[in-house]
Design an enzyme around this catalytic site. Structure first.
Site, mmCIF file in Angstrom:
data_model
loop_
_atom_site.group_PDB
_atom_site.id
_atom_site.type_symbol
_atom_site.label_atom_id
_atom_site.label_comp_id
_atom_site.label_asym_id
_atom_site.label_seq_id
_atom_site.Cartn_x
_atom_site.Cartn_y
_atom_site.Cartn_z
ATOM 1 N N ASN A 1 -32.421 -11.442 58.707
ATOM 2 C CA ASN A 1 -30.705 -12.120 58.641
ATOM 3 C C ASN A 1 -30.719 -12.721 57.105
ATOM 4 O O ASN A 1 -31.603 -13.678 56.908
ATOM 5 C CB ASN A 1 -31.613 -13.462 59.132
ATOM 6 C CG ASN A 1 -30.081 -14.310 59.315
ATOM 7 O OD1 ASN A 1 -28.600 -14.268 58.941
ATOM 8 N ND2 ASN A 1 -30.587 -15.202 59.701
ATOM 9 N N HIS B 1 -28.298 -19.261 66.586
ATOM 10 C CA HIS B 1 -28.874 -19.376 65.357
ATOM 11 C C HIS B 1 -28.872 -21.072 65.266
ATOM 12 O O HIS B 1 -27.719 -21.461 65.128
ATOM 13 C CB HIS B 1 -28.594 -18.773 63.830
ATOM 14 C CG HIS B 1 -29.822 -19.168 63.183
ATOM 15 N ND1 HIS B 1 -29.618 -19.853 62.170
ATOM 16 C CD2 HIS B 1 -30.564 -17.840 62.407
ATOM 17 C CE1 HIS B 1 -30.874 -20.116 61.366
ATOM 18 N NE2 HIS B 1 -31.960 -18.902 61.081
ATOM 19 N N GLU C 1 -37.230 -19.572 66.976
ATOM 20 C CA GLU C 1 -36.896 -20.527 65.276
ATOM 21 C C GLU C 1 -37.876 -22.137 65.530
ATOM 22 O O GLU C 1 -36.707 -22.740 65.282
ATOM 23 C CB GLU C 1 -36.217 -19.977 64.469
ATOM 24 C CG GLU C 1 -36.142 -18.535 64.736
ATOM 25 C CD GLU C 1 -34.918 -18.141 62.728
ATOM 26 O OE1 GLU C 1 -35.182 -16.883 62.556
ATOM 27 O OE2 GLU C 1 -34.475 -18.997 63.006
#
Ligand code: PGA
Length: 244
Positions: A11, A95, A165
């Site tokens: 990313n 995200h 994450e």
């Protein structure tokens, strides 16, 4: 039981100018043939040029977000069809930086993933707790709640990847213990609608810690930010995944 596929996704976030395509070219030269899955997600401005730079290699491309609609009056947005037109077949959705900076809810993430899947593309859906949530003992509630609300109808291994994450581990150089990663990945695997969906870990993955993270049972790969910008670093992470 079908095995989940190994995937290393890079990313680039809001980093990268045309000069940085040299890193993508170097990575393409190092990985000419498919071993594990490899996806680079540059800023949208670089997608077309990067598609050319990595053509003929094992590297696929992804976007960093997409709209719920295929086209229309949405200034500044990009649709899944546009990403595909530029050479991408994956898209990162939900995200934590988009959840925080753009107030994206899990319901919106699910709608975006639905649009991506309907167009035939693969979504990489991100979940993760903040440091305050971990300190409060809420980690599993948060990530399993985000998972349940962010997965669209019809999500399966062919169209979905999940990335765990922890927000506090992103870009900080801090990582959870291996036991903490294992606990979350085991819990996620148990709740997946399709157990062959790949589960990535993301947050300060580096060449130095990749092998031990990939040795964890329910970790199928990584979503890598900072270390994906340099071919040497991302290449070492990919090699560790191929060896795992
Ligand atoms: P990092 O970012 O590897 O720089 O911590 C990971 C991510 O946000 O996907």
């Amino acid at each position: 039981m079908t095995q989940a596929c190994k995937l290393a996704a890079g990313n680039w976030k809001m980093n990268g100018l045309r000069a940085d395509l040299a890193e993508a070219r170097a990575l393409a030269a190092a990985f000419p043939a498919p071993g594990c899955g490899i996806v680079l997600c540059p800023p949208a401005t670089l997608l077309c040029a990067m598609a050319e730079a990595v053509s003929g290699s094992a590297i696929g491309l992804g976007g960093q977000d997409c709209h719920t609609q295929a086209a229309g009056a949405h200034t500044g947005d990009i649709s899944a069809a546009m990403l595909a037109d530029a050479g991408a077949h994956h898209v990162i959705l939900g995200h934590s930086e988009r959840r925080a900076d753009h107030a994206e809810s899990s319901a919106l993430v699910a709608a975006k993933a639905h649009a991506a899947h309907a167009a035939g593309w693969v979504s990489i859906i991100c979940v993760g707790e903040t440091e305050a949530e971990r300190d409060a003992g809420e980690t599993l509630d948060i990530v399993l709640g985000q998972l349940a609300e962010s997965l669209p109808e019809g999500a399966g291994a062919a169209n979905t990847v999940i990335a765990y994450e922890p927000v506090w581990a992103i870009g900080t150089g801090r990582t959870p213990t291996l036991a903490q990663i294992a606990e979350v990945h085991d819990a996620l695997r148990a709740k997946l609608p399709d157990r062959a969906i790949s589960l990535l870990y993301g947050g300060s993955v580096k060449p130095g810690n990749a092998a031990e993270i990939f040795a964890i049972a329910n970790v199928d790969g990584a979503l890598v930010g900072g270390a994906s910008l340099k071919a040497a670093d991302f290449g070492a992470i990919i090699a560790a995944l191929e060896a795992a």
